[in-house]
Design a protein around this motif. Structure first.
Motif, PDB file in Angstrom:
ATOM      1  N   ALA A 265       7.563  -0.855  13.287  1.00 20.64           N
ATOM      2  CA  ALA A 265       6.912  -1.078  11.998  1.00 20.64           C
ATOM      3  C   ALA A 265       7.662  -0.366  10.876  1.00 20.64           C
ATOM      4  O   ALA A 265       7.729  -0.861   9.740  1.00 20.64           O
ATOM      5  N   SER A 266       8.240   0.793  11.178  1.00 18.46           N
ATOM      6  CA  SER A 266       8.939   1.564  10.147  1.00 18.46           C
ATOM      7  C   SER A 266      10.168   0.821   9.620  1.00 18.46           C
ATOM      8  O   SER A 266      10.601   1.057   8.485  1.00 18.46           O
ATOM      9  N   ARG A 267      10.732  -0.063  10.433  1.00 15.86           N
ATOM     10  CA  ARG A 267      11.919  -0.815   9.996  1.00 15.86           C
ATOM     11  C   ARG A 267      11.562  -1.901   8.992  1.00 15.86           C
ATOM     12  O   ARG A 267      12.432  -2.399   8.274  1.00 15.86           O
ATOM     13  N   GLN A 268      10.285  -2.261   8.934  1.00 18.29           N
ATOM     14  CA  GLN A 268       9.823  -3.289   7.999  1.00 18.29           C
ATOM     15  C   GLN A 268       9.013  -2.703   6.852  1.00 18.29           C
ATOM     16  O   GLN A 268       8.721  -3.406   5.882  1.00 18.29           O
ATOM     17  N   ALA A 269       8.636  -1.438   6.940  1.00 19.85           N
ATOM     18  CA  ALA A 269       7.752  -0.826   5.942  1.00 19.85           C
ATOM     19  C   ALA A 269       8.442  -0.744   4.587  1.00 19.85           C
ATOM     20  O   ALA A 269       9.635  -0.431   4.495  1.00 19.85           O
ATOM     21  N   GLY A 270       7.663  -0.990   3.520  1.00 24.47           N
ATOM     22  CA  GLY A 270       8.250  -1.064   2.195  1.00 24.47           C
ATOM     23  C   GLY A 270       7.926   0.073   1.256  1.00 24.47           C
ATOM     24  O   GLY A 270       8.384   0.072   0.110  1.00 24.47           O
ATOM     25  N   LEU A 271       7.126   1.042   1.709  1.00 24.51           N
ATOM     26  CA  LEU A 271       6.841   2.182   0.837  1.00 24.51           C
ATOM     27  C   LEU A 271       8.080   3.069   0.712  1.00 24.51           C
ATOM     28  O   LEU A 271       8.821   3.248   1.682  1.00 24.51           O
ATOM     29  N   PRO A 272       8.337   3.636  -0.490  1.00 30.10           N
ATOM     30  CA  PRO A 272       9.516   4.493  -0.653  1.00 30.10           C
ATOM     31  C   PRO A 272       9.436   5.733   0.232  1.00 30.10           C
ATOM     32  O   PRO A 272       8.366   6.326   0.392  1.00 30.10           O
TER      33      PRO A 272
ATOM     34  N   SER B 214       3.387  21.226   5.544  1.00 29.24           N
ATOM     35  CA  SER B 214       1.998  21.341   5.971  1.00 29.24           C
ATOM     36  C   SER B 214       1.554  20.032   6.600  1.00 29.24           C
ATOM     37  O   SER B 214       2.263  19.014   6.551  1.00 29.24           O
ATOM     38  N   GLY B 215       0.353  20.005   7.139  1.00 27.75           N
ATOM     39  CA  GLY B 215      -0.182  18.785   7.716  1.00 27.75           C
ATOM     40  C   GLY B 215      -0.282  17.662   6.715  1.00 27.75           C
ATOM     41  O   GLY B 215      -0.166  16.473   7.061  1.00 27.75           O
ATOM     42  N   THR B 216      -0.478  17.993   5.455  1.00 26.06           N
ATOM     43  CA  THR B 216      -0.554  16.981   4.405  1.00 26.06           C
ATOM     44  C   THR B 216       0.743  16.185   4.338  1.00 26.06           C
ATOM     45  O   THR B 216       0.744  14.964   4.126  1.00 26.06           O
ATOM     46  N   GLY B 217       1.868  16.864   4.524  1.00 25.06           N
ATOM     47  CA  GLY B 217       3.147  16.176   4.541  1.00 25.06           C
ATOM     48  C   GLY B 217       3.230  15.178   5.689  1.00 25.06           C
ATOM     49  O   GLY B 217       3.748  14.063   5.534  1.00 25.06           O
ATOM     50  N   ALA B 218       2.717  15.556   6.851  1.00 21.04           N
ATOM     51  CA  ALA B 218       2.729  14.652   7.998  1.00 21.04           C
ATOM     52  C   ALA B 218       1.785  13.478   7.800  1.00 21.04           C
ATOM     53  O   ALA B 218       2.034  12.380   8.320  1.00 21.04           O
ATOM     54  N   TRP B 219       0.684  13.678   7.079  1.00 21.93           N
ATOM     55  CA  TRP B 219      -0.176  12.550   6.676  1.00 21.93           C
ATOM     56  C   TRP B 219       0.651  11.519   5.906  1.00 21.93           C
ATOM     57  O   TRP B 219       0.607  10.328   6.181  1.00 21.93           O
ATOM     58  N   GLU B 220       1.374  12.032   4.888  1.00 28.14           N
ATOM     59  CA  GLU B 220       2.161  11.130   4.056  1.00 28.14           C
ATOM     60  C   GLU B 220       3.242  10.432   4.873  1.00 28.14           C
ATOM     61  O   GLU B 220       3.480   9.225   4.714  1.00 28.14           O
ATOM     62  N   ALA B 221       3.907  11.186   5.744  1.00 27.23           N
ATOM     63  CA  ALA B 221       4.958  10.594   6.567  1.00 27.23           C
ATOM     64  C   ALA B 221       4.415   9.467   7.432  1.00 27.23           C
ATOM     65  O   ALA B 221       5.058   8.423   7.598  1.00 27.23           O
ATOM     66  N   ALA B 222       3.224   9.645   7.990  1.00 24.13           N
ATOM     67  CA  ALA B 222       2.622   8.616   8.839  1.00 24.13           C
ATOM     68  C   ALA B 222       2.396   7.332   8.050  1.00 24.13           C
ATOM     69  O   ALA B 222       2.613   6.219   8.562  1.00 24.13           O
ATOM     70  N   LEU B 223       1.975   7.470   6.807  1.00 24.13           N
ATOM     71  CA  LEU B 223       1.674   6.301   5.982  1.00 24.13           C
ATOM     72  C   LEU B 223       2.937   5.619   5.466  1.00 24.13           C
ATOM     73  O   LEU B 223       3.091   4.402   5.574  1.00 24.13           O
ATOM     74  N   VAL B 224       3.870   6.410   4.894  1.00 28.34           N
ATOM     75  CA  VAL B 224       5.022   5.781   4.233  1.00 28.34           C
ATOM     76  C   VAL B 224       6.013   5.194   5.227  1.00 28.34           C
ATOM     77  O   VAL B 224       6.789   4.290   4.878  1.00 28.34           O
ATOM     78  N   ASN B 225       6.010   5.673   6.459  1.00 28.90           N
ATOM     79  CA  ASN B 225       6.929   5.129   7.451  1.00 28.90           C
ATOM     80  C   ASN B 225       6.438   3.836   8.082  1.00 28.90           C
ATOM     81  O   ASN B 225       7.227   3.122   8.713  1.00 28.90           O
ATOM     82  N   THR B 226       5.160   3.525   7.942  1.00 28.42           N
ATOM     83  CA  THR B 226       4.615   2.369   8.657  1.00 28.42           C
ATOM     84  C   THR B 226       4.048   1.282   7.762  1.00 28.42           C
ATOM     85  O   THR B 226       3.771   0.180   8.242  1.00 28.42           O
ATOM     86  N   LEU B 227       3.870   1.547   6.455  1.00 25.88           N
ATOM     87  CA  LEU B 227       3.131   0.623   5.593  1.00 25.88           C
ATOM     88  C   LEU B 227       3.933   0.229   4.363  1.00 25.88           C
ATOM     89  O   LEU B 227       4.940   0.869   4.020  1.00 25.88           O
ATOM     90  N   SER B 228       3.462  -0.799   3.701  1.00 29.10           N
ATOM     91  CA  SER B 228       4.090  -1.321   2.485  1.00 29.10           C
ATOM     92  C   SER B 228       3.095  -1.301   1.342  1.00 29.10           C
ATOM     93  O   SER B 228       1.875  -1.251   1.565  1.00 29.10           O
ATOM     94  N   PRO B 229       3.580  -1.343   0.094  1.00 34.60           N
ATOM     95  CA  PRO B 229       2.662  -1.338  -1.057  1.00 34.60           C
ATOM     96  C   PRO B 229       1.643  -2.477  -0.965  1.00 34.60           C
ATOM     97  O   PRO B 229       1.990  -3.612  -0.639  1.00 34.60           O
ATOM     98  N   GLY B 230       0.384  -2.138  -1.212  1.00 36.35           N
ATOM     99  CA  GLY B 230      -0.675  -3.142  -1.184  1.00 36.35           C
ATOM    100  C   GLY B 230      -1.277  -3.393   0.178  1.00 36.35           C
ATOM    101  O   GLY B 230      -2.256  -4.151   0.289  1.00 36.35           O
ATOM    102  N   ASP B 231      -0.731  -2.779   1.231  1.00 40.60           N
ATOM    103  CA  ASP B 231      -1.308  -2.953   2.570  1.00 40.60           C
ATOM    104  C   ASP B 231      -2.732  -2.401   2.615  1.00 40.60           C
ATOM    105  O   ASP B 231      -3.038  -1.372   1.990  1.00 40.60           O
ATOM    106  N   THR B 232      -3.575  -3.053   3.392  1.00 41.10           N
ATOM    107  CA  THR B 232      -4.942  -2.581   3.612  1.00 41.10           C
ATOM    108  C   THR B 232      -4.982  -1.744   4.878  1.00 41.10           C
ATOM    109  O   THR B 232      -4.413  -2.124   5.906  1.00 41.10           O
ATOM    110  N   VAL B 233      -5.638  -0.580   4.803  1.00 45.13           N
ATOM    111  CA  VAL B 233      -5.843   0.258   5.981  1.00 45.13           C
ATOM    112  C   VAL B 233      -7.338   0.535   6.121  1.00 45.13           C
ATOM    113  O   VAL B 233      -8.046   0.698   5.120  1.00 45.13           O
TER     114      VAL B 233
END
Length: 411
Positions: free
Chosen positions: A222-229, A69-88
């Motif tokens: 950014a995804s190559r540096q992102a630290g979210l699992p 669902s679109g919710t999955g794509a929301w998560e994919a957008a976040l976890v591929n580009t960001l790291s724990p503790g990042d501010t958005v």
């Protein structure tokens, strides 16, 4: 003897703002036999779908397709580009912007929410001011919903891009187009978006089950540096397999048949024609709402949605809103038509009319007739003539109507 609970005749009018009605042409495409997802026939399908979905996003960059669902794509957008503790930085345009913010919280991201009243789109000036103040560049991404499905308000994404650039800020731009893709003009490349999130069940006219990330080269870096699992949602394996028309897991083959057909339909009509059709039907709907003496939820005409119209219920003598959900129930029971409910902050005093996807003038007239008849049956105070106002607008703006007007002026 007629049974009181007998199945109603005719097709159900699904006039919520998504999932939208799936046209027969797409249903027939999805009815094809499932094939080997490692074979040459599927490879040809995969290459075609990946090429054409990029045209819908108006991008030459990759588009990742998930069986989700679109919710999955929301998560994919976040976890591929960001790291724990990042501010958005996120903007509160409505219910779905709020849900995206809640997801960020759960993932260990720190969302900073710019609040608003759900009747306007994202204010680019406020975004620019906040980014300009972030001299240490702690904000790693700006997240905006293009078309807020809960309200019928569209945000100006090009203006948000300009705001980020004027602030001289390196933040990524992440945009949700789940209810606007294939319905409202959206330009991933031209507007400098880094990740665009999409879903299959609205303007693409498919059932729920596919979602998308259109990604820029900056987002991939950014995804190559992102630290979210991430595992299933990771872009790298998918993009590598997509080069040859395949996926690294079992894809939703029959939904991809449907997506191929949906892209064909949109491209055959022409994207600009599709967008103009949606805007025309939205304008006719607003003409009906005005004629009924009611209020459109969106307060800025420049932000009116082509996908749906949020309608504010009138108030009774005590100053209380007539119950929108009771009205929707009346419409469903009497006319076999579903209208969108008001969500969270809008619950009980707003209903939504969807006018998207495989939709034409007569579909709109049937929809608005059901609403106006529903007002009458439910005892909702209104002025008569909303259907007539919409019909007059559609007639005047039809190709023949415009031609007749031109000839009359010439005479």
């Amino acid at each position: 003897m007629v049974k009181l609970n007998s199945h109603p005749a005719g097709r159900h009018f699904l006039q919520i703002p998504g999932p939208s009605t799936v046209p027969d042409r797409i249903l027939r495409a999805m009815d094809y036999p499932t094939i080997d997802h490692r074979g040459p026939e599927f490879q040809a399908l995969g290459k075609k779908v990946l090429a054409n979905i990029g045209k819908i996003f108006q991008t030459a960059n990759p588009v990742v397709i998930y069986p989700a669902s679109g919710t999955g794509a929301w998560e994919a957008a976040l976890v591929n580009t960001l790291s724990p503790g990042d501010t958005v930085l996120m903007y509160e345009t409505g219910h779905f912007a709020t849900l995206w913010k809640k997801m960020a919280d759960k993932l260990g991201i720190k969302p900073e929410f710019i609040g608003d009243d759900w009747r306007r789109g994202a204010d680019a000036a406020k975004i620019e001011a906040r980014l300009a103040a972030d001299t240490e560049h702690k904000i790693k991404a700006v997240c905006v919903v293009h078309n807020e499905t809960s309200t019928g308000v569209t945000s100006d994404i090009a203006a948000v891009r300009r705001a980020i650039d004027r602030a001289g800020h390196p933040a990524l731009l992440l945009v949700d187009t789940i209810s606007s893709l294939g319905s409202i003009d959206y330009r991933h490349d031209e507007w400098g978006v880094d990740v665009t999130v999409g879903g299959s069940q609205k303007g693409l006219m498919l059932p729920p089950g596919l979602s998308f990330n259109a990604v820029s080269s900056k987002a991939i870096a950014a995804s190559r540096q992102a630290g979210l699992p991430k595992a299933y949602w990771g872009w790298d394996d998918i993009l590598e397999a997509n080069k040859n028309g395949f996926w690294p897991y079992t894809p939703a083959t029959n939904l991809l048949y449907g997506l191929s057909e949906a892209c064909d339909m949109l491209l055959e009509e022409g994207l600009q024609n599709v967008f103009a059709r949606h805007q025309r039907h939205a304008a006719a709907t607003r003409a009906a709402v005005e004629a009924w003496g009611m209020e459109v939820l969106c307060q800025n005409p420049a932000e009116y949605s082509g996908v749906l119209t949020g309608v504010v219920m009138p108030k009774d003598a005590s100053g209380q809103y007539y119950n929108a959900d009771a009205f929707r129930k009346t419409v469903l029971e009497n006319f076999n038509m579903s209208l969108g409910q008001g969500l969270t902050k809008l619950s009980g005093w707003v209903f939504r009319i969807g006018h998207l996807g495989d939709f034409n003038d007569l579909t709109l007239m049937g929809t608005l007739a059901g609403v106006e008849m529903g007002f009458e049956v439910a005892g909702i105070p209104h002025r008569k003539g909303g259907v007539l106002a919409a019909m007059q607008y559609l007639t005047a703006t039809s190709p023949q109507g415009r031609r007749a007007e031109t000839l009359a002026k010439a005479a």
